[in-house]
Design a protein around this motif. Structure first.
Motif, PDB file in Angstrom:
ATOM      1  N   ASN A  26       0.857  -1.187   0.000  1.00  0.00           N
ATOM      2  CA  ASN A  26       0.000   0.000   0.000  1.00  0.00           C
ATOM      3  C   ASN A  26       0.891   1.234   0.000  1.00  0.00           C
ATOM      4  O   ASN A  26       1.048   1.918   0.997  1.00  0.00           O
ATOM      5  N   LYS A 230      -3.141   6.061   6.142  1.00  0.00           N
ATOM      6  CA  LYS A 230      -3.740   5.023   5.309  1.00  0.00           C
ATOM      7  C   LYS A 230      -2.674   4.337   4.456  1.00  0.00           C
ATOM      8  O   LYS A 230      -2.810   3.174   4.089  1.00  0.00           O
ATOM      9  N   GLU A 525      -4.570   8.443   0.153  1.00  0.00           N
ATOM     10  CA  GLU A 525      -4.820   7.009   0.128  1.00  0.00           C
ATOM     11  C   GLU A 525      -4.564   6.469  -1.279  1.00  0.00           C
ATOM     12  O   GLU A 525      -4.602   7.218  -2.264  1.00  0.00           O
TER      13      GLU A 525
END
Length: 527
Positions: A26, A230, A525
């Motif tokens: 991520n 995030k 994000e």
């Protein structure tokens, strides 16, 4: 480094190693045009991506909507200002942890600002603390500490100013005011901020890898006091060539393409069916302007200065050189700056400008010099050539005089440079950043305006200490009318939009209010 410091640093490094989270995919991938050289905000004047993501400040300047910001609590959850505007008391959040596990205390804040003013540090940006009592004595080596800095208790910091300064809170939100841990930073010494092992903040990301001239990798701080980011990772790649940057972006190796780093790519992305819906744009709080030196004839006459203002087709320059991505500015304050209000429009009227020149005693036109610096980018020479052609219609015979940067800076500091074009972006969101820089008694000379208007000097100094926000803003707006309208002391040109292209997977990307490309990625994000 003594044995105690070596042991302390070693212990801190162990803590950082133990804190390492499991890597994940991520990740947001961004770029920089050159290596920032350090994460230490006190040792840089223009590379703020690392400081804004690794550290926090007492107060933060948060983007609220395009081109606008608000001061919000940071490491200080609240603060009070004494009625006389001299004493600032900050109450720190309790339980905030540095990346190595140490708790933030008032002593760390006092240490951070004292370190900046310690002459041995050779810090940049010390002017953010100019108004702190005792700051100059510390800078000059006349004192071993700063009299205006005090840790009242473990979580309370008191800062005493030598005189009221309304912009002080805004300055404390600037990247240079990032807060450090005393023990760790002292142990790291002059290596602080140069490697992951010698970098330690309270911020949303932790520096994990630093490969010089290649990249920096940051990982999410699981214990961040605002809540974990995030993103799991942030990769910052060093890419100096704009074509290479575009190739990396279009091959999905970069997530954010900053058009400030490759302005010639603007028409391509804005005209692309694939990318135009993925452009995120907001006004840059800064402006391009043309300096006028009133000590240089014929600019000693306000009618000539006004004629020069009216003879420049600013929209044509914005369209040709910046693809029309911006807005004409008519004052000292650009859109988005605190206290901004639209100023009276400057009319483009070469015929009227010619009449003003005749009225000033130059019916056959007048010769002027436009300054150019040989080592600067071609955009400045392009602008000079356009303006040279434009003002000729009004009767200005403009010579473009080229010098090297050292000669230009020396002449400007002495108040003796010719008219020149430049850009100024907000370092902190307060009108003082513009008015004092250009139109204070000292600023007017060292930037070669020589706008020797005592009423302006008095008002600029008065505004710095005013505590009534509405009255202060009104004064700045009145000053704009006098400086640009009555004195015709400079030519405001335009402010630009700051545009980014993002990959589809990037969410919650907000263009920063300020004049930099640097930003915090805490709220961004990726899908």
């Amino acid at each position: 480094m003594n044995k105690k410091m070596k042991l302390l640093l070693a212990t801190s490094l162990v803590s950082l190693t133990l804190f390492s989270p499991v890597l994940a995919e991520n990740m947001l991938r961004v770029s920089y045009t050159e290596d920032p050289k350090t994460a230490d905000a006190q040792m840089t004047s223009d590379d703020y991506t690392l400081p804004l993501n690794i550290f926090d400040r007492l107060i933060e300047a948060e983007t609220t909507k395009p081109g606008e910001s608000a001061l919000v609590p940071g490491l200080a959850e609240k603060w009070e200002i004494s009625d006389d505007g001299l004493t600032y008391t900050f109450h720190l959040r309790q339980g905030v942890k540095f990346h190595n596990g140490a708790e933030l205390t008032a002593d760390d804040v006092v240490y951070t600002f004292d370190r900046m003013l310690n002459p041995a540090t050779k810090a940049l940006g010390t002017d953010i603390l100019t108004f702190v009592a005792g700051s100059q004595d510390r800078l000059d080596g006349k004192a071993d500490s700063v009299s205006g800095l005090k840790a009242v208790d473990k979580y309370t910091v008191q800062i005493q100013l030598s005189q009221p300064y309304a912009a002080f809170l805004a300055l404390l939100a600037s990247p240079q005011a990032s807060i450090y841990n005393r023990a760790f930073t002292e142990a790291a010494g002059d290596k602080f901020g140069l490697t992951p092992e010698t970098t330690n903040g309270t911020g949303p990301f932790i520096l994990r890898d630093y490969t010089l001239n290649d990249s920096q990798t940051l990982e999410a701080n699981d214990n961040y006091f605002r809540g974990r980011p995030k993103l799991d990772r942030l990769l910052i790649r060093v890419v100096s060539d704009s074509e290479t940057l575009r190739m990396l972006f279009e091959s999905d190796e970069i997530d954010v393409f900053d058009l400030d780093y490759a302005p010639t790519q603007t028409p391509y992305f804005y005209g692309s069916d694939q990318w135009k819906s993925l452009i995120r744009s907001g006004p840059r709080v800064g402006l391009y302007y043309y300096n006028i030196n009133q000590n240089k004839k014929p600019f000693d006459d306000p009618r000539v200065r006004r004629a020069f203002q009216m003879s420049i087709d600013r929209q044509a320059i914005l369209d040709k050189n910046f693809y029309g991505r911006g807005k004409l500015e008519d004052g000292v304050m650009p859109r988005g700056l605190t206290c901004y209000a639209a100023a009276a429009p400057i009319e483009y009227n070469p015929a009227k400008a010619k009449e003003l020149l005749a009225e000033a005693g130059y019916p056959n036109g007048v010769e002027i010099n436009l300054q150019q610096v040989s080592s600067w980018s071609s955009k400045w020479s392009d602008m000079n050539q356009i303006i040279q052609a434009q003002v000729a219609e009004a009767g200005f015979k403009a010579n473009v005089v080229t010098t090297d940067e050292a000669a230009y800076l020396a002449a400007r500091k002495a108040g003796d440079s010719d008219a020149y074009t430049q850009v100024w972006s907000a370092d902190f969101n307060d009108p003082d950043n513009f008015f004092y820089t250009f139109f204070s008694e000292s600023g007017s000379k060292v930037r070669a305006y020589n706008n020797n208007d005592p009423e302006v000097f008095t008002a600029v100094d008065k505004a710095r200490g005013m505590t009534d926000p509405a009255a202060r803003c009104k004064l700045y707006q009145d000053l704009t009318a006098r400086i640009v309208g009555q004195d015709a002391a400079w030519v405001p040109l335009f402010s630009l939009d700051h545009s980014f292209v993002v990959q589809k997977r990037v969410k919650n990307f907000v263009v920063p209010w300020n004049g930099w490309s640097d930003m915090s990625y805490y709220k961004v994000e990726v899908e």
